[in-house]
Design a protein around this motif. Sequence first.
Motif, mmCIF file in Angstrom:
data_model
loop_
_atom_site.group_PDB
_atom_site.id
_atom_site.type_symbol
_atom_site.label_atom_id
_atom_site.label_comp_id
_atom_site.label_asym_id
_atom_site.label_seq_id
_atom_site.Cartn_x
_atom_site.Cartn_y
_atom_site.Cartn_z
ATOM 1 N N TYR A 197 76.640 67.135 86.010
ATOM 2 C CA TYR A 197 76.511 67.948 84.788
ATOM 3 C C TYR A 197 75.279 68.854 84.854
ATOM 4 O O TYR A 197 74.326 68.581 85.583
ATOM 5 N N TYR A 198 75.361 69.945 84.089
ATOM 6 C CA TYR A 198 74.210 70.840 83.933
ATOM 7 C C TYR A 198 73.369 70.362 82.763
ATOM 8 O O TYR A 198 73.896 69.972 81.720
ATOM 9 N N GLU A 199 72.057 70.419 82.965
ATOM 10 C CA GLU A 199 71.137 70.075 81.868
ATOM 11 C C GLU A 199 70.253 71.292 81.611
ATOM 12 O O GLU A 199 69.425 71.638 82.457
ATOM 13 N N PHE A 200 70.445 71.919 80.483
ATOM 14 C CA PHE A 200 69.718 73.155 80.168
ATOM 15 C C PHE A 200 68.496 72.878 79.297
ATOM 16 O O PHE A 200 68.424 71.870 78.609
ATOM 17 N N ASN A 201 67.577 73.818 79.380
ATOM 18 C CA ASN A 201 66.339 73.762 78.572
ATOM 19 C C ASN A 201 65.453 72.573 78.932
ATOM 20 O O ASN A 201 64.688 72.104 78.096
ATOM 21 N N ASP A 226 63.449 71.198 93.703
ATOM 22 C CA ASP A 226 64.877 71.462 93.907
ATOM 23 C C ASP A 226 65.334 72.747 93.217
ATOM 24 O O ASP A 226 66.331 73.323 93.597
ATOM 25 N N LYS A 227 64.624 73.146 92.193
ATOM 26 C CA LYS A 227 65.004 74.336 91.429
ATOM 27 C C LYS A 227 66.483 74.303 91.068
ATOM 28 O O LYS A 227 67.237 75.226 91.353
ATOM 29 N N SER A 228 66.879 73.227 90.455
ATOM 30 C CA SER A 228 68.279 73.117 90.057
ATOM 31 C C SER A 228 68.394 72.316 88.774
ATOM 32 O O SER A 228 67.674 71.339 88.575
ATOM 33 N N ASN A 229 69.314 72.739 87.931
ATOM 34 C CA ASN A 229 69.580 71.994 86.692
ATOM 35 C C ASN A 229 70.914 71.258 86.768
ATOM 36 O O ASN A 229 71.455 70.846 85.763
ATOM 37 N N LEU A 230 71.441 71.142 88.008
ATOM 38 C CA LEU A 230 72.738 70.474 88.181
ATOM 39 C C LEU A 230 72.474 69.036 88.640
ATOM 40 O O LEU A 230 72.077 68.790 89.783
ATOM 41 N N TRP A 268 61.125 70.714 82.948
ATOM 42 C CA TRP A 268 60.805 69.996 84.175
ATOM 43 C C TRP A 268 61.728 70.448 85.313
ATOM 44 O O TRP A 268 61.281 70.713 86.418
ATOM 45 N N LEU A 269 63.032 70.570 85.009
ATOM 46 C CA LEU A 269 63.989 71.016 86.029
ATOM 47 C C LEU A 269 63.777 72.488 86.358
ATOM 48 O O LEU A 269 63.883 72.918 87.502
ATOM 49 N N ASP A 270 63.470 73.258 85.342
ATOM 50 C CA ASP A 270 63.372 74.703 85.528
ATOM 51 C C ASP A 270 62.129 75.106 86.313
ATOM 52 O O ASP A 270 62.150 76.086 87.047
ATOM 53 N N PHE A 271 61.043 74.350 86.163
ATOM 54 C CA PHE A 271 59.798 74.803 86.782
ATOM 55 C C PHE A 271 59.086 73.781 87.657
ATOM 56 O O PHE A 271 58.324 74.148 88.534
ATOM 57 N N PRO A 302 72.241 71.664 94.676
ATOM 58 C CA PRO A 302 72.114 73.124 94.546
ATOM 59 C C PRO A 302 73.091 73.652 93.503
ATOM 60 O O PRO A 302 74.277 73.293 93.515
ATOM 61 N N ASN A 303 72.597 74.497 92.582
ATOM 62 C CA ASN A 303 73.432 74.907 91.448
ATOM 63 C C ASN A 303 74.005 76.308 91.612
ATOM 64 O O ASN A 303 74.402 76.922 90.629
ATOM 65 N N THR A 304 74.035 76.816 92.844
ATOM 66 C CA THR A 304 74.675 78.113 93.067
ATOM 67 C C THR A 304 76.172 78.036 92.759
ATOM 68 O O THR A 304 76.781 79.017 92.356
#
Length: 493
Positions: free
Chosen positions: A166-170, A180-184, A173-176, A141-143
């Motif tokens: 680590y966070y993976e942006f852009n 899990d709806k998380s990029n962490l 696949w992670l975003d949508f 969870p990336n809260t």
Amino acid sequence: MRSLCRVLVVGLAVIVATGAVVEVVPPSKGNPSYATRKGLVAPQTDISSIVSVVRNVNQKGGAAPDDLPNQEVAETIVTAVDGRVTESGPSSSEKSSELKTPAIRRALEDYRVLFWGTGVQSEDRDASVEGTAYLTHTLVPNTTYNVEACLDYCSSVEGCVFANLYYEFNNYWLDFETPDKSNLKCALYGDVHGEEEKTNYGGQQSYLAPAPLIYIQQSSGFVLDGGAVDPQPETPEGYALVFESDKATEAPAYMEFFLLDKYDVDTCARECNQHAPDSIGGVCQFFNIWRAVIDGVPVTYVCVLFSLPTDEATAIYPGEDDVQVTLSRGYMRQNLVIDGGFEAYDGCLDFCYEEAYEHWIGTSPAGGKDDATIFRAAMYARTAQTVGLLGSATGADSFAGTLTPANTLTTIEGRVYKVALFQNSAYSGPTFQKDSFLEILWNGEVVKTVRPGYSDWAFVEAEVVAEGDDVVEIRGGKAPAWTFVDDIGVWLL
Ligand SMILES: *[C@@H]1O[C@H](CO)[C@@H](O)[C@H](O)[C@H]1NC(C)=O
């Protein structure tokens, strides 16, 4: 008479035919013209070939942008065998079906920070680790920057000693796409990796162009206290840990080496168990596993097999130049047969025989005499001074005798074992040896029969299933077709 014939018949037993009765100098007489032993030339460890492959292997990994999270850890892959790079695939058919959890529960306090990542300002850029022994990853969870969830995950996966969070942006696949709806991302490793191994900066196009590329932020490393890789790997069944060292074994009776993608003693043990026999020690009886480090970075895990046991005295290779040997461990395969080479029989200095001693018992059928004996006679032995003989030692009869260990075997019920030995049926020459035979019995049942005729030392093996407290017997000999047996073992498979 005998000495005259000895001159005439060179190199073989003295054979005198008196009418129908065949007379051969029996082993009990100590036939000096006969020597079974051949010079065994044991190959030395091919350390330079190992190192050259170590230099060229790439086993680095990490969580790719579209890798599924929470996958079970893949079986250890054998990537090179004696310098030949193999197919990437599990080394054995055995596959674990679920995520294994470590035997010892770990707490958050068991970990420490190895390095912190960058901040999360829009201009901050970081990289995730690409290293050996990648196991699996999860999305936490990336809260918050959820170190605790990541280390809990590491604690739940067998072999995990290092986590990269680590966070993976852009990443579309992670975003949508993920539930899990998380990029962490929390990536787990079976070895420790330093900041210098942060080499994956992203850069992939995940959203449709012209959208920005994937980038990484706040990539931190957490390590299980106790150092690199599993600090105390469980000793594989059927083996004993002989040494721990920072040098690799360079010993004779070298069989083969493998490069593994994880420090996995069980996989190395399995390779040893499954290895084809050689003419030196027969089965694989020892393995050395070590971690190869180049310029401080772990690059691969070396598994080296030997057909004779050895110990720390031969762990002498420290590495060279940039290649460093670390976490070297030697494991000896346990022979359930006590004194399988009869070496403890010491009834005399150089020539004597006996029907039994502390560890072995020879028996003859009713009316037979000395049909199974143990000799102290270097000229008959395959290795060292002692050897077993099947067939009447004095030539008094032509019955088959039986050799059996004095104690039942400490086997585990239901498990598969290999009975292995070397036999020699060359003593009285091709004519008189043509009826030679050898049987392996397991709890009274014949599980293997060989009729080698006239044969120099040859390896014989049989696979058996244990009932517990099993009895192994070696039967054979039919004087003058005598059979010598040596280096007998029962090994867990
Ligand atoms: C958490 O991850 C989701 C999915 O990638 C993303 O949309 C969201 O912006 C992230 N939240 C934070 C605080 O980074």
